[in-house]
Scaffold this motif. Structure first.
Motif, PDB file in Angstrom:
ATOM      1  N   GLU A   1      23.797  48.430-101.809  1.00 38.19           N
ATOM      2  CA  GLU A   1      22.522  48.588-100.900  1.00 38.19           C
ATOM      3  C   GLU A   1      21.403  49.163-101.950  1.00 38.19           C
ATOM      4  O   GLU A   1      21.856  50.038-102.754  1.00 38.19           O
ATOM      5  CB  GLU A   1      23.054  49.634-100.212  1.00 38.19           C
ATOM      6  CG  GLU A   1      24.035  48.984 -98.929  1.00 38.19           C
ATOM      7  CD  GLU A   1      24.288  50.192 -98.211  1.00 38.19           C
ATOM      8  OE1 GLU A   1      23.462  51.245 -97.984  1.00 38.19           O
ATOM      9  OE2 GLU A   1      25.350  50.247 -97.412  1.00 38.19           O
ATOM     10  N   LEU A   2      20.346  48.266-101.699  1.00 42.07           N
ATOM     11  CA  LEU A   2      19.187  48.672-102.452  1.00 42.07           C
ATOM     12  C   LEU A   2      18.398  49.423-101.589  1.00 42.07           C
ATOM     13  O   LEU A   2      17.838  48.920-100.564  1.00 42.07           O
ATOM     14  CB  LEU A   2      18.480  47.226-102.947  1.00 42.07           C
ATOM     15  CG  LEU A   2      17.142  47.640-103.780  1.00 42.07           C
ATOM     16  CD1 LEU A   2      17.544  48.435-105.090  1.00 42.07           C
ATOM     17  CD2 LEU A   2      16.365  46.421-104.061  1.00 42.07           C
ATOM     18  N   GLU A   3      17.664  50.657-102.013  1.00 40.68           N
ATOM     19  CA  GLU A   3      16.720  51.363-101.527  1.00 40.68           C
ATOM     20  C   GLU A   3      15.524  51.587-102.137  1.00 40.68           C
ATOM     21  O   GLU A   3      15.639  51.947-103.602  1.00 40.68           O
ATOM     22  CB  GLU A   3      17.636  52.779-101.285  1.00 40.68           C
ATOM     23  CG  GLU A   3      16.880  53.985-100.298  1.00 40.68           C
ATOM     24  CD  GLU A   3      17.317  55.144-100.236  1.00 40.68           C
ATOM     25  OE1 GLU A   3      16.802  56.124-100.256  1.00 40.68           O
ATOM     26  OE2 GLU A   3      18.837  55.149-100.106  1.00 40.68           O
ATOM     27  N   THR A   4      14.488  51.353-101.582  1.00 39.39           N
ATOM     28  CA  THR A   4      13.306  51.488-102.008  1.00 39.39           C
ATOM     29  C   THR A   4      12.506  52.722-101.596  1.00 39.39           C
ATOM     30  O   THR A   4      12.371  52.597-100.207  1.00 39.39           O
ATOM     31  CB  THR A   4      12.609  50.095-102.006  1.00 39.39           C
ATOM     32  OG1 THR A   4      13.138  49.049-102.250  1.00 39.39           O
ATOM     33  CG2 THR A   4      11.043  50.357-102.640  1.00 39.39           C
ATOM     34  N   LYS A   5      12.059  53.633-102.479  1.00 43.22           N
ATOM     35  CA  LYS A   5      11.302  54.789-102.039  1.00 43.22           C
ATOM     36  C   LYS A   5       9.851  54.534-102.639  1.00 43.22           C
ATOM     37  O   LYS A   5       9.710  54.310-103.763  1.00 43.22           O
ATOM     38  CB  LYS A   5      11.987  55.994-102.627  1.00 43.22           C
ATOM     39  CG  LYS A   5      13.469  56.330-102.212  1.00 43.22           C
ATOM     40  CD  LYS A   5      13.943  57.440-102.870  1.00 43.22           C
ATOM     41  CE  LYS A   5      15.319  57.582-102.525  1.00 43.22           C
ATOM     42  NZ  LYS A   5      16.038  58.527-103.448  1.00 43.22           N
TER      43      LYS A   5
ATOM     44  N   ASN B   1      10.216  53.370-106.327  1.00 43.76           N
ATOM     45  CA  ASN B   1      11.156  53.993-106.833  1.00 43.76           C
ATOM     46  C   ASN B   1      12.736  53.170-106.380  1.00 43.76           C
ATOM     47  O   ASN B   1      12.898  53.500-104.997  1.00 43.76           O
ATOM     48  CB  ASN B   1      11.331  55.365-107.145  1.00 43.76           C
ATOM     49  CG  ASN B   1      12.407  55.779-107.749  1.00 43.76           C
ATOM     50  OD1 ASN B   1      13.047  55.265-108.612  1.00 43.76           O
ATOM     51  ND2 ASN B   1      12.467  57.154-107.756  1.00 43.76           N
ATOM     52  N   PHE B   2      13.310  52.643-107.124  1.00 40.76           N
ATOM     53  CA  PHE B   2      14.510  51.952-106.678  1.00 40.76           C
ATOM     54  C   PHE B   2      15.813  52.700-107.008  1.00 40.76           C
ATOM     55  O   PHE B   2      15.866  53.549-107.819  1.00 40.76           O
ATOM     56  CB  PHE B   2      14.684  50.554-107.282  1.00 40.76           C
ATOM     57  CG  PHE B   2      13.592  49.683-106.961  1.00 40.76           C
ATOM     58  CD1 PHE B   2      13.238  49.126-105.815  1.00 40.76           C
ATOM     59  CD2 PHE B   2      12.593  49.595-108.097  1.00 40.76           C
ATOM     60  CE1 PHE B   2      11.946  48.209-105.578  1.00 40.76           C
ATOM     61  CE2 PHE B   2      11.447  48.743-108.101  1.00 40.76           C
ATOM     62  CZ  PHE B   2      11.109  48.095-106.886  1.00 40.76           C
ATOM     63  N   ASP B   3      16.641  52.766-105.885  1.00 44.51           N
ATOM     64  CA  ASP B   3      18.081  53.258-106.073  1.00 44.51           C
ATOM     65  C   ASP B   3      19.033  52.282-105.416  1.00 44.51           C
ATOM     66  O   ASP B   3      18.754  51.594-104.279  1.00 44.51           O
ATOM     67  CB  ASP B   3      18.236  54.606-105.110  1.00 44.51           C
ATOM     68  CG  ASP B   3      19.352  55.279-105.533  1.00 44.51           C
ATOM     69  OD1 ASP B   3      20.054  55.221-106.792  1.00 44.51           O
ATOM     70  OD2 ASP B   3      19.789  56.095-104.855  1.00 44.51           O
ATOM     71  N   ILE B   4      20.223  52.105-106.355  1.00 44.50           N
ATOM     72  CA  ILE B   4      21.234  51.015-105.787  1.00 44.50           C
ATOM     73  C   ILE B   4      22.215  51.916-105.479  1.00 44.50           C
ATOM     74  O   ILE B   4      22.648  52.821-106.442  1.00 44.50           O
ATOM     75  CB  ILE B   4      21.267  49.973-106.652  1.00 44.50           C
ATOM     76  CG1 ILE B   4      22.089  48.764-106.082  1.00 44.50           C
ATOM     77  CG2 ILE B   4      21.904  50.708-107.956  1.00 44.50           C
ATOM     78  CD1 ILE B   4      21.881  47.737-106.640  1.00 44.50           C
ATOM     79  N   SER B   5      23.267  51.346-104.566  1.00 40.59           N
ATOM     80  CA  SER B   5      24.490  52.058-104.260  1.00 40.59           C
ATOM     81  C   SER B   5      25.509  50.945-103.834  1.00 40.59           C
ATOM     82  O   SER B   5      25.287  50.135-103.498  1.00 40.59           O
ATOM     83  CB  SER B   5      24.453  53.291-103.231  1.00 40.59           C
ATOM     84  OG  SER B   5      24.186  52.630-102.091  1.00 40.59           O
TER      85      SER B   5
ATOM     86  N   LYS C   1      28.377  49.918-101.716  1.00 43.52           N
ATOM     87  CA  LYS C   1      28.734  49.628-100.276  1.00 43.52           C
ATOM     88  C   LYS C   1      30.326  50.272-100.238  1.00 43.52           C
ATOM     89  O   LYS C   1      31.125  49.924-100.947  1.00 43.52           O
ATOM     90  CB  LYS C   1      28.683  48.584 -99.680  1.00 43.52           C
ATOM     91  CG  LYS C   1      27.343  48.183 -99.270  1.00 43.52           C
ATOM     92  CD  LYS C   1      27.309  46.900 -98.603  1.00 43.52           C
ATOM     93  CE  LYS C   1      25.819  46.489 -98.118  1.00 43.52           C
ATOM     94  NZ  LYS C   1      25.831  45.221 -97.536  1.00 43.52           N
TER      95      LYS C   1
ATOM     96  N   ASN D   1      12.783  50.388-112.277  1.00 44.13           N
ATOM     97  CA  ASN D   1      12.082  51.517-112.465  1.00 44.13           C
ATOM     98  C   ASN D   1      11.296  51.953-113.455  1.00 44.13           C
ATOM     99  O   ASN D   1      10.203  52.669-113.325  1.00 44.13           O
ATOM    100  CB  ASN D   1      13.330  52.596-112.197  1.00 44.13           C
ATOM    101  CG  ASN D   1      13.766  52.782-110.983  1.00 44.13           C
ATOM    102  OD1 ASN D   1      13.062  52.433-109.767  1.00 44.13           O
ATOM    103  ND2 ASN D   1      14.993  52.962-110.716  1.00 44.13           N
TER     104      ASN D   1
END
Length: 167
Positions: A73-77, A88-92, A94, A137
């Motif tokens: 899951e890619l989260e963009t802040k 700012n990207f964060d990946i987690s 699943k 990032n």
């Protein structure tokens, strides 16, 4: 925002040094990602050699798009800094346990007893995804620093022009 020319020059120097550090970090991340990807491809080739080229190929990948789901899951802040929006990207990863019907581990497409090399290759490719996010990032931060530099150069140019006019 009336700063002296020395303060502006010091800020330019600091930002230039920071941009060089970011460039070096980005090069290091890219080299590390190349190494990890190369290792992943070598492990994939070993797995294909062990099991045979037909047992590990694109033919085992499902053709319907509904069954192919990302494990990440890619989260963009978005953060706003001096009027500029910086992503700012964060990946987690699943969680595979909570929705077994939706998300299937892609390594299971190749059978239950897959070679250890295939699992190692999967881990290498997953590590490369994390490094790609880190590189993105760094690039976003580098773009922000270069925008700051451009505004500082403009401020320096305008303050030097007004100093010449006042003399």
């Amino acid at each position: 925002m009336h700063e002296s020319i020395d303060d502006v020059c010091n800020a330019i120097d600091d930002n230039l040094l920071h941009s060089l550090e970011l460039m070096q970090e980005k090069v290091n991340v890219n080299v590390q990602m190349e190494k990890i990807l190369r290792d992943g491809y070598i492990e994939l080739a070993k797995a294909k050699y062990i099991r045979g080229k037909e047992s590990i190929s694109v033919l085992q990948v499902p053709m319907d798009d509904e069954r192919v789901v990302s494990l990440f899951e890619l989260e963009t802040k978005l953060t706003e800094e001096t009027g500029k929006i910086i992503p700012n990207f964060d990946i987690s990863f699943k969680n595979l346990d909570k929705s077994e019907d939706e998300i299937q581990d892609p390594i299971k497409w190749f059978g239950v007893l897959v070679p250890q090399n295939l699992r190692i290759a999967q881990k290498r490719f997953q590590e490369s995804v994390y490094l790609a996010v880190r590189a993105a990032n760094i690039q976003a931060e580098l773009t922000s620093v270069l925008d700051k530099l451009q505004s500082l150069y403009f401020l320096k140019h305008t303050s030097c022009s007004t100093d010449v006019i006042q003399k």
